[in-house]
Scaffold this active site. Structure first.
Site, PDB file in Angstrom:
ATOM      1  N   ARG A 244       0.760  -1.602   0.323  1.00  0.00           N
ATOM      2  CA  ARG A 244       0.506   0.132   0.350  1.00  0.00           C
ATOM      3  C   ARG A 244       0.818   0.958   0.195  1.00  0.00           C
ATOM      4  O   ARG A 244       1.807   0.986   0.476  1.00  0.00           O
ATOM      5  CB  ARG A 244      -0.722   0.162   1.437  1.00  0.00           C
ATOM      6  N   GLU A 273      -4.242   7.650  -4.733  1.00  0.00           N
ATOM      7  CA  GLU A 273      -3.972   6.714  -6.646  1.00  0.00           C
ATOM      8  C   GLU A 273      -5.655   7.477  -6.691  1.00  0.00           C
ATOM      9  O   GLU A 273      -6.760   7.717  -6.757  1.00  0.00           O
ATOM     10  CB  GLU A 273      -4.706   5.152  -6.037  1.00  0.00           C
ATOM     11  N   HIS A 292      -1.540   0.104  -9.663  1.00  0.00           N
ATOM     12  CA  HIS A 292      -2.403  -0.546  -8.890  1.00  0.00           C
ATOM     13  C   HIS A 292      -3.129  -1.967  -9.840  1.00  0.00           C
ATOM     14  O   HIS A 292      -4.085  -2.476  -9.534  1.00  0.00           O
ATOM     15  CB  HIS A 292      -2.831   0.117  -7.496  1.00  0.00           C
TER      16      HIS A 292
END
Ligand SMILES: O=CC(=O)O
Length: 327
Positions: A244, A273, A292
């Site tokens: 993360r 993000e 991601h």
């Protein structure tokens, strides 16, 4: 299922950039009565009582207390992926709502991506691609140098399911593997992949050519890698983050890269993000960022959908829930 009413399941939406894939929705519709957030908001008082589960696809819909109060028959939230840091588990539990995730399903792909980031950043693949397709055909690959992965030292921070799969892959690259776990050491796994345990993260940071972050985000791992930790790393080291964004102090990382405290970073996760388009990390040459995509393969996303469906079905039938997330 004919003649039987299907259980109502709330989803964010179908299709688009963030919604449930169309073919997944078809699969789900054979098992559940899907209600999108839009439909729910248009008819809250009626649909709110019917909804018994939430299919939370990539953190959506966002669950807050207001939503929970309006879903009196909610039994389970099936969350996609491994991390559950986007959920308030105490709050859900106080409403008697169970939670499931899909940790095993995503681990292989996420470990693969970790390797891909390590190889791409060390061998400067993105820069190489840009050079190869540039109008300037007079480039000189003879002066092109990267760092070798085979035989180098990899430090894995967080030897959980994903970290272990990274280690298995690194073994095939004949890497020297170090690992650090905050809580427990697993001697059996350690032996199987030939990894060396570092009780202190500092020892790992000082020795590794590549530091791969595979920890869960918890209050203890929040900004685990900050200025001090970056300074312990070798100036030639590359930081890879597949966990993360918030596990790294991003300001400290920008500073470390600008001052050549470390060589490069390859990040599948950032905060926020996506990063704002003027963020300094986007301007640095030695940074590789992916959006991601740890679990983003057709096969894994398909398995995730199946896992989530099974968890919802078990939760609604009062059976043990596969991958239940316990407090
Ligand atoms: O980020 C993805 C996951 O938590 O699996």
């Amino acid at each position: 299922m004919e003649g039987q009413e299907l259980p109502c399941v709330l989803i964010d939406c179908i299709g688009g950039k963030h919604g449930v894939y169309e073919d997944h929705a078809e699969f789900l519709k054979e098992r559940f009565c899907l209600i999108t957030m839009k439909e729910y908001l248009e008819n809250k008082s009626f649909l709110g009582k019917k909804i018994r589960a939430i299919y939370m696809w990539y953190h959506k819909p966002v669950i807050n207390e207001e939503l929970l109060q309006s879903l009196p028959n909610l039994k389970i939230v099936a969350s996609s992926g491994a991390g559950v840091d986007h959920l308030d588990l105490n709050l859900l539990s106080s409403y008697g709502v169970k939670v499931s995730n899909t940790p095993l399903t995503v681990s292989t792909d996420t470990a693969d991506l970790g390797m891909a980031l390590m190889l791409a950043s060390s061998r400067r693949l993105v820069e190489g691609h840009q050079m190869a397709i540039s109008p300037d055909t007079e480039y000189f690959p003879a002066n092109w140098l990267g760092a070798e992965v085979s035989g180098a030292t990899l430090g894995i921070v967080g030897m959980g399911t994903i970290g272990y799969k990274v280690a298995e892959r690194a073994k095939a690259f004949e890497m020297k593997i170090l690992y650090h776990n905050r809580k427990q050491r697993n001697k059996e796994e350690e032996h199987a992949v030939g990894a060396t345990y570092c009780k202190k993260i500092d020892d790992l940071l000082q020795q590794a050519d590549f530091v791969m972050l595979a920890v869960k985000l918890t209050p203890q791992t929040h900004k685990l890698i900050g200025k001090r930790e970056l300074q312990l790393m070798k100036p030639t080291a590359i930081l890879i983050n597949i966990s993360r964004g918030l596990v790294v102090d991003q300001d400290a990382l920008v500073e470390a890269l600008q001052n050549k405290v470390i060589k490069a970073a390859a990040l599948d996760v950032t905060y926020p993000e996506p990063l704002p388009r003027d963020h300094p990390l986007l301007k640095l040459k030695d940074v590789l960022i992916t959006p991601h995509i740890g679990s983003a393969t057709v096969k894994t996303r398909h398995l995730m959908k199946e896992n989530m469906t099974e968890s919802i079905q078990a939760g609604l039938a009062g059976l043990p829930i596969p991958n239940e997330v316990l407090l």
